[in-house]
Motif scaffolding. Structure first.
Motif: not given
Length: 171
Positions: A102-115, A120-126
């Motif tokens: 769960m921590l790793g998934l949260s970190a990955t989500l935040l990394f993706q959002v920070s980048k 757009d649509w594909s980012a929303g699906v991710a």
């Protein structure tokens, strides 16, 4: 000693399990203390990093750059996930793996959002996919792991007193 080789193997296996349990019983409390201290150090570093990033903007009456803050927090979460995963090596069951996931998934989500430069649509699906996966892990932990821990945990003093009172009323 029994002539039955399966009975002898069974007793040896039970002895091995008891030996492993004894090792886990000795190492787990120390590992948990070390894990907690390391996670607190990481937490302090993250808070200091965010403050150092935000204070200059606040001092100049500007809105802080949220993207940089996500990156700092994501880095901290990734380090804590690694610490949690290492801690699972000192525990007997596989149920401890859910928290680092769960921590790793949260970190990955935040990394993706920070980048993200544009949302757009594909980012929303991710993002929705990450959130659904995280929700699934929370559900698994609550449904299976927390229930199992409650069943295996010794009764608290309050629960023991309630059970004693209930037994006295019956008897």
């Amino acid at each position: 000693m029994s002539d039955d080789p399966e009975a002898a193997l069974g007793s040896r296996t039970t002895g091995q399990k008891a030996g492993a349990a004894a090792i886990f019983d000795k190492t787990e409390p120390c590992a948990e203390k070390i894990k907690t201290i390391l996670e607190m150090i990481v937490g302090l570093i993250v808070v200091l990093g965010v403050l150092l990033r935000v204070l200059p903007d606040v001092a100049h009456l500007r809105v802080p750059d949220d993207v940089a803050i996500f990156g700092i927090v994501a880095s901290g979460l990734a380090v804590v996930a690694a610490i949690e995963l290492a801690y699972t090596l000192f525990t007997p069951g596989p149920d401890e793996v859910i928290d680092p996931l769960m921590l790793g998934l949260s970190a990955t989500l935040l990394f993706q959002v920070s980048k993200m430069e544009k949302f757009d649509w594909s980012a929303g699906v991710a993002v929705v996919s990450f959130v659904v996966a995280l929700g699934g892990l929370f559900y698994i932990r609550r449904t299976f792991i927390d229930r199992r821990r409650r069943q295996l945990a010794p009764l608290s003093n309050v629960e023991q007193a309630q059970d004693t009172n209930a037994d006295q009323r019956r008897g």
